[in-house]
Scaffold this active site. Sequence first.
Site, PDB file in Angstrom:
ATOM      1  N   ASP A  66      -9.477 -52.912  58.542  1.00 32.04           N
ATOM      2  CA  ASP A  66      -9.424 -51.739  59.414  1.00 32.04           C
ATOM      3  C   ASP A  66      -8.515 -50.732  58.729  1.00 32.04           C
ATOM      4  OD1 ASP A  66      -9.046 -49.832  61.339  1.00 32.04           O
ATOM      5  OD2 ASP A  66      -8.388 -51.219  62.919  1.00 32.04           O
ATOM      6  N   TYR A 160     -12.655 -33.856  65.051  1.00 37.23           N
ATOM      7  CA  TYR A 160     -13.404 -34.198  63.842  1.00 37.23           C
ATOM      8  C   TYR A 160     -13.229 -33.123  62.775  1.00 37.23           C
ATOM      9  CZ  TYR A 160     -17.212 -35.611  60.786  1.00 37.23           C
ATOM     10  OH  TYR A 160     -17.951 -35.996  59.691  1.00 37.23           O
ATOM     11  N   LYS A 164     -11.441 -33.613  59.002  1.00 39.14           N
ATOM     12  CA  LYS A 164     -12.106 -33.385  57.725  1.00 39.14           C
ATOM     13  C   LYS A 164     -11.453 -32.240  56.946  1.00 39.14           C
ATOM     14  CE  LYS A 164     -14.902 -36.793  58.035  1.00 39.14           C
ATOM     15  NZ  LYS A 164     -14.693 -37.979  57.153  1.00 39.14           N
ATOM     16  N   VAL A 193     -26.599 -35.885  58.071  1.00 40.72           N
ATOM     17  CA  VAL A 193     -27.046 -37.127  57.437  1.00 40.72           C
ATOM     18  C   VAL A 193     -27.391 -38.097  58.556  1.00 40.72           C
ATOM     19  CG1 VAL A 193     -26.522 -38.969  55.815  1.00 40.72           C
ATOM     20  CG2 VAL A 193     -25.415 -36.738  55.548  1.00 40.72           C
TER      21      VAL A 193
END
Length: 261
Positions: A66, A160, A164, A193
């Site tokens: 993890d 998110y 990034k 994707v």
Amino acid sequence: MFRKISNKIVLITGASSGIGESCAKMFYENGNHIILCGRRVDRLNKLKDQLVLNNAGGKVFACQVDVSSMDSIDKMFNELPEEMKAIDILVNNAGLSLGMDAVVDIDARNDLDSVIDTNVKGVFRLTRKILPGMIQRNSGHIFNISSIAGSMFYQNGSIYCASKAAVNAFSDIVRKEVVSTKIRVTNVCPGLVETEFSLVRFGGDSDKAKKPYIGIDPLTADDIADNIYYCASRPEHVQVTTIEVMANNQASTRDIYRDQV
């Protein structure tokens, strides 16, 4: 021009599915040694068996880890066979997104910690663990899997996008810090994707997970793995610093042309 690289030790996080799984297959099929890392050990072992069955000549080691836990990373490295500890290529692929909430509605205790711990701290921790050996050997290649969301921000994607953006900055900084070495750092920024990404984001709701890909021919995990292998196989003096790759009908996170269905 296609150049084959072989006999490299490649560590891939998030290798149990999607881009990580495709990278494992791509590098192994070309004669490299693969360290499969992820939380779903049953999937890792299944992938290991598939790779070994192909008998491409490389070694395969599967290890449950993890990346949000430094203790888990340390345990994984302690379990690695000695002959696989000198890692040549690191693919920091493990990552996730949870939900599409506005900032005011975000679960700041669970979703925030899960995304930042995996997407940001995981990349920092793995790189910090492996980079000293690369510096000592004066060779290596680090791939950080970011996203176009790291520079093309959108509403309801705050955690998110921020995670990034951090990966983008981290990649740039590491590249500058190893500029006097032969180590290469490539930041990979895909658009749409089709993997399990949306299934995780929407809590396993398959109907919601399908919606982002309706009406467009999205990228596949194999497309991204192909780009990563291309960068890894460039001559030693060539460093591809950033890949930004999108489907043909995508121009940004929100500018997407979809066929009417």
